[in-house]
Design a protein around this motif. Structure first.
Motif, mmCIF file in Angstrom:
data_model
loop_
_atom_site.group_PDB
_atom_site.id
_atom_site.type_symbol
_atom_site.label_atom_id
_atom_site.label_comp_id
_atom_site.label_asym_id
_atom_site.label_seq_id
_atom_site.Cartn_x
_atom_site.Cartn_y
_atom_site.Cartn_z
ATOM 1 N N ARG A 8 -10.196 -3.005 -16.921
ATOM 2 C CA ARG A 8 -9.672 -3.766 -15.785
ATOM 3 C C ARG A 8 -8.905 -2.853 -14.844
ATOM 4 N NH1 ARG A 8 -7.988 -6.501 -20.311
ATOM 5 N NH2 ARG A 8 -9.142 -8.384 -20.856
ATOM 6 N N PRO A 9 -9.231 -2.876 -13.548
ATOM 7 C CA PRO A 9 -8.468 -2.085 -12.578
ATOM 8 C C PRO A 9 -7.263 -2.857 -12.059
ATOM 9 C CG PRO A 9 -10.375 -3.063 -11.506
ATOM 10 C CD PRO A 9 -10.433 -3.489 -12.949
ATOM 11 N N TYR A 10 -6.203 -2.133 -11.723
ATOM 12 C CA TYR A 10 -5.013 -2.713 -11.108
ATOM 13 C C TYR A 10 -4.638 -1.869 -9.896
ATOM 14 C CZ TYR A 10 -4.457 -5.228 -15.532
ATOM 15 O OH TYR A 10 -4.653 -6.017 -16.632
ATOM 16 N N LEU A 11 -4.505 -2.511 -8.734
ATOM 17 C CA LEU A 11 -4.087 -1.823 -7.512
ATOM 18 C C LEU A 11 -2.639 -2.209 -7.229
ATOM 19 C CD1 LEU A 11 -4.810 -0.070 -5.046
ATOM 20 C CD2 LEU A 11 -5.566 -2.157 -3.906
ATOM 21 N N ASP A 12 -1.735 -1.238 -7.345
ATOM 22 C CA ASP A 12 -0.307 -1.503 -7.196
ATOM 23 C C ASP A 12 0.238 -0.867 -5.929
ATOM 24 O OD1 ASP A 12 -0.188 -2.891 -9.555
ATOM 25 O OD2 ASP A 12 0.334 -1.141 -10.759
ATOM 26 N N ARG A 13 1.134 -1.593 -5.257
ATOM 27 C CA ARG A 13 1.833 -1.066 -4.090
ATOM 28 C C ARG A 13 3.206 -0.560 -4.520
ATOM 29 N NH1 ARG A 13 0.798 -2.742 1.143
ATOM 30 N NH2 ARG A 13 2.609 -1.472 1.686
ATOM 31 N N ALA A 14 3.571 0.626 -4.007
ATOM 32 C CA ALA A 14 4.875 1.190 -4.362
ATOM 33 C C ALA A 14 5.589 1.750 -3.150
ATOM 34 C CB ALA A 14 4.695 2.285 -5.414
ATOM 35 N N GLY A 15 5.184 1.327 -1.958
ATOM 36 C CA GLY A 15 5.824 1.841 -0.760
ATOM 37 C C GLY A 15 5.358 1.096 0.469
ATOM 38 N N GLU A 16 5.926 1.452 1.593
ATOM 39 C CA GLU A 16 5.598 0.770 2.838
ATOM 40 C C GLU A 16 4.277 1.247 3.435
ATOM 41 O OE1 GLU A 16 7.169 -1.807 4.131
ATOM 42 O OE2 GLU A 16 8.473 -1.774 2.374
ATOM 43 N N LYS A 17 3.965 2.542 3.272
ATOM 44 C CA LYS A 17 2.768 3.099 3.879
ATOM 45 C C LYS A 17 1.604 3.003 2.901
ATOM 46 C CE LYS A 17 5.312 6.380 6.742
ATOM 47 N NZ LYS A 17 5.516 7.811 7.084
ATOM 48 N N PRO A 18 0.535 2.288 3.252
ATOM 49 C CA PRO A 18 -0.568 2.097 2.304
ATOM 50 C C PRO A 18 -1.196 3.390 1.826
ATOM 51 C CG PRO A 18 -0.760 0.575 4.142
ATOM 52 C CD PRO A 18 0.343 1.539 4.494
ATOM 53 N N HIS A 19 -1.305 4.407 2.707
ATOM 54 C CA HIS A 19 -2.047 5.599 2.303
ATOM 55 C C HIS A 19 -1.317 6.411 1.246
ATOM 56 C CE1 HIS A 19 0.645 7.268 5.369
ATOM 57 N NE2 HIS A 19 0.477 8.430 4.787
ATOM 58 N N ASN A 20 0.022 6.266 1.123
ATOM 59 C CA ASN A 20 0.708 7.020 0.077
ATOM 60 C C ASN A 20 1.588 6.130 -0.789
ATOM 61 O OD1 ASN A 20 2.847 6.427 1.713
ATOM 62 N ND2 ASN A 20 3.409 8.541 2.180
ATOM 63 N N GLY A 21 1.369 4.818 -0.710
ATOM 64 C CA GLY A 21 2.167 3.909 -1.508
ATOM 65 C C GLY A 21 1.348 3.029 -2.422
ATOM 66 N N GLU A 22 0.090 3.390 -2.654
ATOM 67 C CA GLU A 22 -0.783 2.623 -3.544
ATOM 68 C C GLU A 22 -1.199 3.475 -4.741
ATOM 69 O OE1 GLU A 22 -3.100 -0.446 -0.548
ATOM 70 O OE2 GLU A 22 -4.166 1.293 -1.336
ATOM 71 N N TYR A 23 -1.343 2.813 -5.867
ATOM 72 C CA TYR A 23 -1.794 3.500 -7.075
ATOM 73 C C TYR A 23 -2.805 2.607 -7.791
ATOM 74 C CZ TYR A 23 2.301 6.327 -6.121
ATOM 75 O OH TYR A 23 3.229 7.119 -5.505
#
Length: 261
Positions: free
Chosen positions: A3-18
């Motif tokens: 199962r994949p999980y897309l997590d947000r960790a910041g305001e800017k999508p290009h460097n705040g997603e994992y």
């Protein structure tokens, strides 16, 4: 199951997603892998890919790590080897090694031959705007934290026609600004700090050679991805016509792509 999980960790999508992937076994053990890629669009495509691959590996023995890697990689061989296929295979691979470690009660590095070193060198990035003076001040502050190296891309991206991936070139104004930035950094940090330059594969051969030669007197630590990573011929031409160290590798996948380099 995978199962994949897309997590947000910041305001800017290009460097705040994992992107993380969980692989669960019938015995109830779970392993975790990671596959964060290059942009919001690529991240979502990778998640969709992983959702499909989960069905491909269902029922496999999680201990057959090498077999599963080849099964995934070769199932999609007609899509080519760039990024998404080997990245997805790697995410599952990491999760499977995680399961192996949990099964044996050992950290993964022990299963792969033991620790090699106690520490590794890291560089950092300045965040000082776009003017030579402000960037130089940010770099001086970095040196005061006892970093020995810093990496930056001094050349502007503001014009797709003149300074973008399509042309492979850099206009005179952008070139002069980039050189001024690196000169200001060198003056601010002194002679002993490594200055590393990332080109992001943007330039054609002639532009890369010219920029490298202009930067050479400023004692560059390395000149990273000067030309598009798809062209080994272009890389060889730059290598044979410059004296600055060339750095490549972050967009090469599997042993098959490293062999020509």
């Amino acid at each position: 199951a995978a199962r994949p999980y897309l997590d947000r960790a910041g305001e800017k999508p290009h460097n705040g997603e994992y992107i993380f992937v969980e692989v669960e076994t019938e015995a109830g053990l779970s392993g975790w892998g990671e596959i964060t890629v290059s942009s919001p669009w690529a991240n979502r495509a990778a998640c969709a890919f992983l959702a499909q691959v989960g069905g491909l590996v269902a029922g496999e023995d999680p201990g057959r790590i090498e077999k599963i890697w080849h099964k995934v990689f070769r199932e999609f061989t007609y899509l080519g080897m760039r990024e998404v296929v080997p990245s997805v295979a790697s995410a599952l691979d990491i999760a499977l090694w995680d399961i192996r470690g949990k099964t044996l009660g050992l950290p993964i590095y022990e299963l792969l031959g033991g620790a090699v070193r106690d520490s590794i060198a890291l560089y950092t990035h300045p965040n000082g705007g776009s003017e030579p003076e402000s960037i130089a001040a940010a770099c001086k502050a970095i040196v005061e934290t006892r970093h020995k190296a810093l990496k930056t891309d001094p050349f502007p991206h503001h014009s797709e026609e003149k300074n973008g991936y399509l042309s492979g070139q850099m206009d005179a104004e952008g070139e002069e600004l980039g050189i001024e930035i690196i000169a200001a950094i060198r003056e601010a940090v002194g002679p002993d700090i490594e200055i590393l330059i990332d080109c992001h594969g943007r330039f054609d051969v002639a532009t890369a050679i010219r920029l490298a030669k202009r930067l050479e007197p400023l004692r560059i630590g390395w000149f990273k991805e000067p030309v598009p990573v798809e062209s080994y011929h272009a890389l060889r031409q730059v290598r044979e016509n410059t004296n600055v160290p060339i750095c490549v590798g972050e967009r090469l996948y599997t042993r098959y792509e490293f062999v020509p380099i």
